[in-house]
Design a protein around this motif. Structure first.
Motif, PDB file in Angstrom:
ATOM      1  N   ALA A 189       0.826  -1.213   0.000  1.00 12.48           N
ATOM      2  CA  ALA A 189       0.000   0.000   0.000  1.00 12.48           C
ATOM      3  C   ALA A 189       0.858   1.259   0.000  1.00 12.48           C
ATOM      4  O   ALA A 189       0.573   2.229  -0.711  1.00 12.48           O
ATOM      5  N   LEU A 190       1.911   1.246   0.790  1.00  7.91           N
ATOM      6  CA  LEU A 190       2.806   2.406   0.832  1.00  7.91           C
ATOM      7  C   LEU A 190       3.610   2.540  -0.453  1.00  7.91           C
ATOM      8  O   LEU A 190       4.003   3.655  -0.832  1.00  7.91           O
ATOM      9  N   ARG A 191       3.861   1.430  -1.130  1.00 10.42           N
ATOM     10  CA  ARG A 191       4.554   1.482  -2.431  1.00 10.42           C
ATOM     11  C   ARG A 191       3.689   2.191  -3.458  1.00 10.42           C
ATOM     12  O   ARG A 191       4.195   2.883  -4.354  1.00 10.42           O
ATOM     13  N   GLU A 192       2.369   2.032  -3.307  1.00  9.18           N
ATOM     14  CA  GLU A 192       1.446   2.673  -4.241  1.00  9.18           C
ATOM     15  C   GLU A 192       1.393   4.184  -4.036  1.00  9.18           C
ATOM     16  O   GLU A 192       1.406   4.955  -5.000  1.00  9.18           O
ATOM     17  N   GLU A 193       1.344   4.615  -2.752  1.00 11.34           N
ATOM     18  CA  GLU A 193       1.272   6.039  -2.454  1.00 11.34           C
ATOM     19  C   GLU A 193       1.507   6.263  -0.956  1.00 11.34           C
ATOM     20  O   GLU A 193       1.261   5.371  -0.141  1.00 11.34           O
ATOM     21  N   PRO A 194       1.995   7.447  -0.578  1.00 15.33           N
ATOM     22  CA  PRO A 194       2.147   7.766   0.850  1.00 15.33           C
ATOM     23  C   PRO A 194       0.796   7.732   1.543  1.00 15.33           C
ATOM     24  O   PRO A 194      -0.230   8.101   0.954  1.00 15.33           O
ATOM     25  N   ARG A 195       0.795   7.307   2.805  1.00 18.41           N
ATOM     26  CA  ARG A 195      -0.472   7.175   3.523  1.00 18.41           C
ATOM     27  C   ARG A 195      -0.290   7.533   4.998  1.00 18.41           C
ATOM     28  O   ARG A 195       0.781   7.358   5.576  1.00 18.41           O
ATOM     29  N   ARG A 196      -1.401   7.960   5.575  1.00 14.80           N
ATOM     30  CA  ARG A 196      -1.480   8.152   7.022  1.00 14.80           C
ATOM     31  C   ARG A 196      -1.860   6.818   7.663  1.00 14.80           C
ATOM     32  O   ARG A 196      -2.450   5.945   6.996  1.00 14.80           O
ATOM     33  N   ARG A 225       5.978   7.428   4.070  1.00 13.46           N
ATOM     34  CA  ARG A 225       6.375   7.256   2.680  1.00 13.46           C
ATOM     35  C   ARG A 225       7.393   6.128   2.580  1.00 13.46           C
ATOM     36  O   ARG A 225       8.268   5.997   3.429  1.00 13.46           O
ATOM     37  N   VAL A 226       7.284   5.359   1.519  1.00 11.34           N
ATOM     38  CA  VAL A 226       8.251   4.286   1.312  1.00 11.34           C
ATOM     39  C   VAL A 226       9.537   4.891   0.766  1.00 11.34           C
ATOM     40  O   VAL A 226       9.518   5.816  -0.043  1.00 11.34           O
ATOM     41  N   THR A 227      10.669   4.412   1.231  1.00 12.14           N
ATOM     42  CA  THR A 227      11.970   4.887   0.775  1.00 12.14           C
ATOM     43  C   THR A 227      12.398   4.122  -0.478  1.00 12.14           C
ATOM     44  O   THR A 227      11.797   3.092  -0.819  1.00 12.14           O
ATOM     45  N   PRO A 228      13.427   4.604  -1.176  1.00 18.71           N
ATOM     46  CA  PRO A 228      13.948   3.819  -2.312  1.00 18.71           C
ATOM     47  C   PRO A 228      14.324   2.391  -1.910  1.00 18.71           C
ATOM     48  O   PRO A 228      14.091   1.444  -2.669  1.00 18.71           O
ATOM     49  N   THR A 229      14.877   2.236  -0.705  1.00 19.18           N
ATOM     50  CA  THR A 229      15.198   0.890  -0.220  1.00 19.18           C
ATOM     51  C   THR A 229      13.931   0.068  -0.025  1.00 19.18           C
ATOM     52  O   THR A 229      13.862  -1.109  -0.392  1.00 19.18           O
ATOM     53  N   GLY A 230      12.909   0.700   0.547  1.00 21.79           N
ATOM     54  CA  GLY A 230      11.643   0.010   0.736  1.00 21.79           C
ATOM     55  C   GLY A 230      11.019  -0.405  -0.576  1.00 21.79           C
ATOM     56  O   GLY A 230      10.417  -1.483  -0.682  1.00 21.79           O
ATOM     57  N   LYS A 231      11.146   0.434  -1.601  1.00 19.59           N
ATOM     58  CA  LYS A 231      10.618   0.093  -2.922  1.00 19.59           C
ATOM     59  C   LYS A 231      11.327  -1.135  -3.479  1.00 19.59           C
ATOM     60  O   LYS A 231      10.695  -2.041  -4.041  1.00 19.59           O
ATOM     61  N   ARG A 232      12.648  -1.162  -3.332  1.00 20.25           N
ATOM     62  CA  ARG A 232      13.409  -2.306  -3.837  1.00 20.25           C
ATOM     63  C   ARG A 232      13.050  -3.595  -3.092  1.00 20.25           C
ATOM     64  O   ARG A 232      12.909  -4.657  -3.701  1.00 20.25           O
ATOM     65  N   VAL A 233      12.881  -3.486  -1.788  1.00 18.75           N
ATOM     66  CA  VAL A 233      12.482  -4.655  -1.004  1.00 18.75           C
ATOM     67  C   VAL A 233      11.107  -5.141  -1.449  1.00 18.75           C
ATOM     68  O   VAL A 233      10.886  -6.348  -1.662  1.00 18.75           O
ATOM     69  N   HIS A 234      10.176  -4.214  -1.594  1.00 18.33           N
ATOM     70  CA  HIS A 234       8.823  -4.574  -2.033  1.00 18.33           C
ATOM     71  C   HIS A 234       8.862  -5.254  -3.398  1.00 18.33           C
ATOM     72  O   HIS A 234       8.269  -6.318  -3.604  1.00 18.33           O
TER      73      HIS A 234
END
Length: 265
Positions: A25-32, A68-77
């Motif tokens: 979900a966070l990879r799709e867009e920043p969220r509260r 917000r997902v970080t670049p590292t988080g995006k790669r992990v996802h």
């Protein structure tokens, strides 16, 4: 070599479907956090705990009230999603690949998912046979080439229908099934010997898998240890088409005509 920290991170993410859903979900867009509560099936407390875990691993950062997902988080996802796809593909194509590997067949791994797979299962143990029979009938009027370790009445009947409709057939069979073909399927053998549109060869080496090609459709059939058709992969992918053509030519190089075997017998 992958570090223990990498293993820990992989285990952490894979250990909870909620963590995977939240990272997706966070990879799709920043969220509260409140948005995540509405998106994933988890309590606010669980979400806060997972967000903290993501933060410790630098997969997400908090900017204001938004995560917000970080670049590292995006790669992990993305890597995890790729892993899931590969595991699903293994579940789907594993038996097919294993049966071919057991037969010593060097099928290109990148082509495993390049087509439709029919599998003989408990509810329909003849699914592979039925699909091959359908393909034979659908190829009426086409030029067909096939390699088969078995002779089956359904295949013989479908091939006869295809020949009646104007098809031409080149077939390579296993030497061990010649006697069965002659003794149990006399009419089919007679047609193979007399019909100018049907050419049957006998392989010089054992056949442990099957290939079939007409027009821009190629099929690869995996057989179980009892020589029953188990899985049929049909594809229009160029890699599969070329591989099937290569296998046919390889068997044809040393094959002899069925007529020669019958005459010598």
């Amino acid at each position: 070599m992958t570090s223990d920290r990498g293993h820990d991170g992989a285990q952490y993410l894979a250990g909870s479907p909620v963590r995977v859903a939240m990272l997706r979900a966070l990879r799709e867009e920043p969220r509260r956090p409140a948005d995540l509560t509405a998106t994933v099936d988890a309590t606010r407390t669980t979400i806060q705990r997972i967000l903290a875990g993501f933060g410790e691993r630098d997969w997400v950062v908090k900017r204001g009230a938004v995560y917000r997902v970080t670049p590292t988080g995006k790669r992990v996802h993305d890597a995890y999603e790729t892993l899931l796809e590969e595991v699903e593909r293994a579940d789907r194509y594993g038996q097919f690949a294993a049966d071919l590997e057991r037969a010593g067949v060097d099928f290109p791994p990148e082509a495993l998912a390049a087509g439709e797979l029919t599998v003989a299962a408990g509810r329909n143990p003849l699914a592979a046979v039925d699909r091959l029979t359908e393909l034979l009938r659908e190829g009426c009027g086409a030029e067909m080439r096939a390699v088969s370790p078995v002779v089956i009445q359904q295949f013989n009947e479908a091939a006869a229908d295809a020949l009646d409709a104007g098809a031409t057939i080149e077939l390579i069979i296993d030497r061990d099934v010649v006697e069965t073909s002659v003794s149990e399927f006399g009419p089919a053998t007679e047609r193979a010997l007399t019909d100018d549109d049907a050419t049957v060869y006998v392989a010089s080496e054992p056949i442990e898998y099957g290939v079939f090609r007409y027009d821009e459709i190629a099929c690869v059939t995996a057989y179980d240890r009892r020589n029953n058709p188990q899985c049929v992969l049909e594809s229009t992918d160029s890699t599969v088409l070329e591989w099937v053509d290569e296998q046919f030519e390889s068997f044809a190089a040393d094959a002899v005509r069925l007529s020669e075997i019958v005459d010598n017998a």
